[in-house]
Design an enzyme around this catalytic site. Sequence first.
Site, short mmCIF file in Angstrom:
data_model
loop_
_atom_site.label_atom_id
_atom_site.label_comp_id
_atom_site.label_asym_id
_atom_site.label_seq_id
_atom_site.Cartn_x
_atom_site.Cartn_y
_atom_site.Cartn_z
N LYS A 68 46.40 56.31 36.55
CA LYS A 68 46.46 55.14 35.69
C LYS A 68 47.36 55.37 34.61
CE LYS A 68 42.67 53.06 37.32
NZ LYS A 68 42.85 51.53 37.64
N TYR A 82 43.13 60.75 39.14
CA TYR A 82 42.87 59.30 38.48
C TYR A 82 43.69 58.97 37.16
CZ TYR A 82 39.68 55.54 36.75
OH TYR A 82 39.33 54.15 36.46
N1 LIG Z 1 33.88 50.75 35.68
C1 LIG Z 1 34.57 51.58 34.72
O1 LIG Z 1 33.99 52.19 33.86
C2 LIG Z 1 36.00 51.71 34.63
C3 LIG Z 1 36.49 52.09 33.43
C4 LIG Z 1 38.04 52.25 33.34
C5 LIG Z 1 38.59 51.65 34.46
N2 LIG Z 1 38.07 51.21 35.69
C6 LIG Z 1 38.98 50.45 36.63
O2 LIG Z 1 38.45 49.05 36.73
C7 LIG Z 1 38.97 48.58 38.03
C8 LIG Z 1 37.81 48.23 38.55
O3 LIG Z 1 36.51 49.32 38.81
P1 LIG Z 1 35.18 48.83 39.11
O4 LIG Z 1 34.46 49.65 38.16
O5 LIG Z 1 35.09 47.40 39.04
O6 LIG Z 1 35.12 49.62 40.59
P2 LIG Z 1 34.43 49.02 41.94
O7 LIG Z 1 34.54 50.33 42.85
O8 LIG Z 1 33.09 48.61 41.75
O9 LIG Z 1 35.46 47.96 42.53
C9 LIG Z 1 36.69 48.37 42.93
C10 LIG Z 1 37.08 47.19 43.89
O10 LIG Z 1 38.52 47.76 44.62
C11 LIG Z 1 38.39 47.69 45.91
N3 LIG Z 1 39.52 48.52 46.65
C12 LIG Z 1 39.37 49.75 46.61
N4 LIG Z 1 40.45 50.11 47.36
C13 LIG Z 1 41.30 49.23 47.42
C14 LIG Z 1 42.14 49.00 48.48
N5 LIG Z 1 43.14 49.88 48.75
N6 LIG Z 1 42.52 47.54 48.62
C15 LIG Z 1 41.95 46.63 47.98
N7 LIG Z 1 40.80 46.46 47.44
C16 LIG Z 1 40.56 47.98 47.31
C17 LIG Z 1 36.91 48.08 46.45
O11 LIG Z 1 36.74 47.66 47.76
C18 LIG Z 1 36.21 47.36 45.27
O12 LIG Z 1 35.73 46.40 45.71
C19 LIG Z 1 39.45 49.93 38.86
O13 LIG Z 1 40.89 49.93 38.80
C20 LIG Z 1 39.27 51.11 37.99
O14 LIG Z 1 39.77 52.16 37.92
C21 LIG Z 1 36.86 50.85 35.66
#
Ligand SMILES: NC(=O)c1ccc[n+]([C@@H]2O[C@H](COP(=O)([O-])OP(=O)(O)OC[C@H]3O[C@@H](n4cnc5c(N)ncnc54)[C@H](O)[C@@H]3O)[C@@H](O)[C@H]2O)c1
Length: 253
Positions: A158, A154
Amino acid sequence: MLEGKKAIVTGAGSGLGQSISVRLAAYGATVIGTDVNEDGQAETKALAGGAFEALHHDVTKTQDWDAVFGAAFQEGICDILVNNAGIADMTTIPDMSLEQFRKSCAVNLLGPFAGTKAFIERVRAAAGGQPAQASIINITSVAVKKTFPIYTAYGPSKAALGNLTKALAVEMGRKGDFIRVNAIAPGPIRTPMTEGVDPTPWEERDHRMLQLIPLKRYGEKNDIAEAAAFLASERSKFMTGYTVPVDGGWSDI
Ligand SMILES: NC(=O)c1ccc[n+]([C@@H]2O[C@H](COP(=O)([O-])OP(=O)(O)OC[C@H]3O[C@@H](n4cnc5c(N)ncnc54)[C@H](O)[C@@H]3O)[C@@H](O)[C@H]2O)c1
């Protein structure tokens, strides 16, 4: 703030992508939300209202990107691309296969690269010889700067997306277009992703990490959505190549 703009948001069916879609629509943008999660997409449509169109899209598939751009540029220009879809495979090195590592890179890095490259070509073609204008926003993570043992795939995926943000910003600037490329690095926020990486119910987890965050709380999904709206809008028109941390002050301390 975004009246008359059109945006593509990947991973729009859940968590941060859902909030970003709802927020951009509330600020006046037409949003094409893409995801492999169709139930989530229906939920986002209900929250965002008529300004939201849901498309099935796997960011790792080139033909899916073509279909998304076909829809997005059908009636003129599309101004905003938010590369938000991501996966968090929290496997440590001894248990992580090369295939798992590849999958993280495919979704978190190569998908956004393929989409961004094709998006830029479309934006330039739509500008018809005039300087093209667009804002691209990559959702990276606090994992770009903070490292934990479980960030084996991860973190690198990123971090590379954060570096790609800078490379693209420099290249786009030199071409004479107004195509800006920025990133947002969220701190920890409760979403299906963060709930899913640990089988322990959220309420029963060890939350001592909050003591390390100066604001001593988790972020809210809308904190990221507001930052995305700002970077998407003209209000940030002299910003490019930045990764904006939205993490309660954690990553630089
Ligand atoms: N939640 C956190 O604390 C956090 C922190 C840092 C970064 N992020 C980043 O923010 C972004 C959103 O995260 P989140 O927490 O909302 O996660 P989440 O799992 O709730 O949502 C991610 C979405 O991406 C979709 N997805 C996954 N693989 C895919 C693909 N191959 N094609 C199309 N869609 C796809 C999933 O179906 C899901 O709907 C991500 O990139 C994550 O790495 C999240």
